[in-house]
Motif scaffolding. Structure first.
Motif, PDB file in Angstrom:
ATOM      1  N   ALA A  46      12.214 -10.761   4.198  1.00  0.00           N
ATOM      2  CA  ALA A  46      11.150 -10.960   3.097  1.00  0.00           C
ATOM      3  C   ALA A  46       9.943 -10.032   3.155  1.00  0.00           C
ATOM      4  O   ALA A  46       9.399  -9.522   2.059  1.00  0.00           O
ATOM      5  CB  ALA A  46      10.476 -12.446   3.624  1.00  0.00           C
ATOM      6  N   GLU A  47       9.446  -9.444   4.322  1.00  0.00           N
ATOM      7  CA  GLU A  47       8.730  -8.474   4.467  1.00  0.00           C
ATOM      8  C   GLU A  47       8.946  -7.092   3.881  1.00  0.00           C
ATOM      9  O   GLU A  47       8.404  -6.453   2.988  1.00  0.00           O
ATOM     10  CB  GLU A  47       8.177  -8.288   5.999  1.00  0.00           C
ATOM     11  CG  GLU A  47       7.029  -7.282   6.075  1.00  0.00           C
ATOM     12  CD  GLU A  47       6.491  -7.068   7.644  1.00  0.00           C
ATOM     13  OE1 GLU A  47       5.838  -6.420   7.801  1.00  0.00           O
ATOM     14  OE2 GLU A  47       7.479  -7.439   8.405  1.00  0.00           O
ATOM     15  N   THR A  48      10.340  -6.849   4.112  1.00  0.00           N
ATOM     16  CA  THR A  48      10.569  -5.506   3.490  1.00  0.00           C
ATOM     17  C   THR A  48      10.801  -5.852   1.830  1.00  0.00           C
ATOM     18  O   THR A  48      10.512  -4.781   1.163  1.00  0.00           O
ATOM     19  CB  THR A  48      12.125  -5.128   3.922  1.00  0.00           C
ATOM     20  OG1 THR A  48      13.129  -6.072   3.793  1.00  0.00           O
ATOM     21  CG2 THR A  48      11.859  -4.549   5.410  1.00  0.00           C
ATOM     22  N   ASN A  49      11.242  -6.933   1.301  1.00  0.00           N
ATOM     23  CA  ASN A  49      11.332  -7.231  -0.088  1.00  0.00           C
ATOM     24  C   ASN A  49       9.753  -7.080  -0.542  1.00  0.00           C
ATOM     25  O   ASN A  49       9.725  -6.725  -1.711  1.00  0.00           O
ATOM     26  CB  ASN A  49      11.808  -8.559  -0.392  1.00  0.00           C
ATOM     27  CG  ASN A  49      13.379  -8.658  -0.122  1.00  0.00           C
ATOM     28  OD1 ASN A  49      13.992  -7.429   0.131  1.00  0.00           O
ATOM     29  ND2 ASN A  49      14.017  -9.645   0.008  1.00  0.00           N
ATOM     30  N   LEU A 100       8.549  -4.299  -3.668  1.00  0.00           N
ATOM     31  CA  LEU A 100       8.031  -4.860  -4.728  1.00  0.00           C
ATOM     32  C   LEU A 100       6.662  -4.325  -4.808  1.00  0.00           C
ATOM     33  O   LEU A 100       6.397  -3.699  -5.931  1.00  0.00           O
ATOM     34  CB  LEU A 100       7.881  -6.359  -4.763  1.00  0.00           C
ATOM     35  CG  LEU A 100       7.171  -6.992  -5.996  1.00  0.00           C
ATOM     36  CD1 LEU A 100       8.040  -6.757  -7.375  1.00  0.00           C
ATOM     37  CD2 LEU A 100       7.204  -8.481  -5.895  1.00  0.00           C
ATOM     38  N   LEU A 101       5.748  -4.188  -3.623  1.00  0.00           N
ATOM     39  CA  LEU A 101       4.459  -3.603  -3.872  1.00  0.00           C
ATOM     40  C   LEU A 101       4.432  -2.065  -4.516  1.00  0.00           C
ATOM     41  O   LEU A 101       3.901  -1.640  -5.082  1.00  0.00           O
ATOM     42  CB  LEU A 101       3.839  -3.500  -2.562  1.00  0.00           C
ATOM     43  CG  LEU A 101       2.351  -3.060  -2.442  1.00  0.00           C
ATOM     44  CD1 LEU A 101       1.448  -3.980  -3.502  1.00  0.00           C
ATOM     45  CD2 LEU A 101       1.938  -3.256  -1.033  1.00  0.00           C
ATOM     46  N   SER A 126       4.494   1.804 -10.956  1.00  0.00           N
ATOM     47  CA  SER A 126       4.663   1.399 -12.455  1.00  0.00           C
ATOM     48  C   SER A 126       3.174   1.609 -13.222  1.00  0.00           C
ATOM     49  O   SER A 126       2.998   1.531 -14.108  1.00  0.00           O
ATOM     50  CB  SER A 126       5.369   0.165 -12.729  1.00  0.00           C
ATOM     51  OG  SER A 126       4.698  -0.892 -11.998  1.00  0.00           O
ATOM     52  N   TYR A 127       2.342   1.136 -12.149  1.00  0.00           N
ATOM     53  CA  TYR A 127       0.796   1.314 -12.557  1.00  0.00           C
ATOM     54  C   TYR A 127       0.504   2.507 -13.152  1.00  0.00           C
ATOM     55  O   TYR A 127      -0.430   2.987 -13.939  1.00  0.00           O
ATOM     56  CB  TYR A 127      -0.111   0.810 -11.541  1.00  0.00           C
ATOM     57  CG  TYR A 127      -1.535   0.603 -12.054  1.00  0.00           C
ATOM     58  CD1 TYR A 127      -1.839  -0.388 -12.834  1.00  0.00           C
ATOM     59  CD2 TYR A 127      -2.252   1.304 -11.310  1.00  0.00           C
ATOM     60  CE1 TYR A 127      -3.167  -0.627 -13.148  1.00  0.00           C
ATOM     61  CE2 TYR A 127      -3.804   1.305 -11.909  1.00  0.00           C
ATOM     62  CZ  TYR A 127      -4.118   0.297 -12.824  1.00  0.00           C
ATOM     63  OH  TYR A 127      -5.469   0.308 -13.308  1.00  0.00           O
ATOM     64  N   ASP A 128       0.645   3.598 -12.540  1.00  0.00           N
ATOM     65  CA  ASP A 128       0.425   4.971 -12.819  1.00  0.00           C
ATOM     66  C   ASP A 128       0.965   5.448 -14.018  1.00  0.00           C
ATOM     67  O   ASP A 128       1.324   5.418 -14.895  1.00  0.00           O
ATOM     68  CB  ASP A 128       0.805   6.004 -11.849  1.00  0.00           C
ATOM     69  CG  ASP A 128      -0.097   5.711 -10.449  1.00  0.00           C
ATOM     70  OD1 ASP A 128      -1.063   5.280 -10.647  1.00  0.00           O
ATOM     71  OD2 ASP A 128       0.413   5.903  -9.278  1.00  0.00           O
TER      72      ASP A 128
END
Length: 72
Positions: A56-59, A63-64, A70-72
């Motif tokens: 879950a941490e790697t996922n 995602l982060l 994608s924000y840039d």
């Protein structure tokens, strides 16, 4: 005899009364362990991770990274 039984019972109840807080917390102030203010128990700061937790941490990290890219 009933009076003796009652007085002995009262004495045992008095001896099991709550401990004074100052006596309970009379440990060294700087023992290096964080404790709960309510219970006085040690606070466990690090927990062992299971396989599911690691996955879950790697996922979350992937995602982060994706969202930041994608924000840039």
């Amino acid at each position: 005899m009933a009076l003796r039984a009652i007085t002995q019972k009262d004495q045992t109840q008095r001896s099991s009364s709550p401990v004074q807080l100052s006596k309970f917390l009379a440990r060294e102030k700087d023992d290096g362990v964080r404790r709960s203010a309510v219970s006085g128990k040690k606070i466990q700061l690090k927990l062992d991770k299971s396989k599911e937790d690691k996955k879950a941490e790697t996922n979350r990290n992937e995602l982060l990274k994706f969202l930041n890219a994608s924000y840039d």
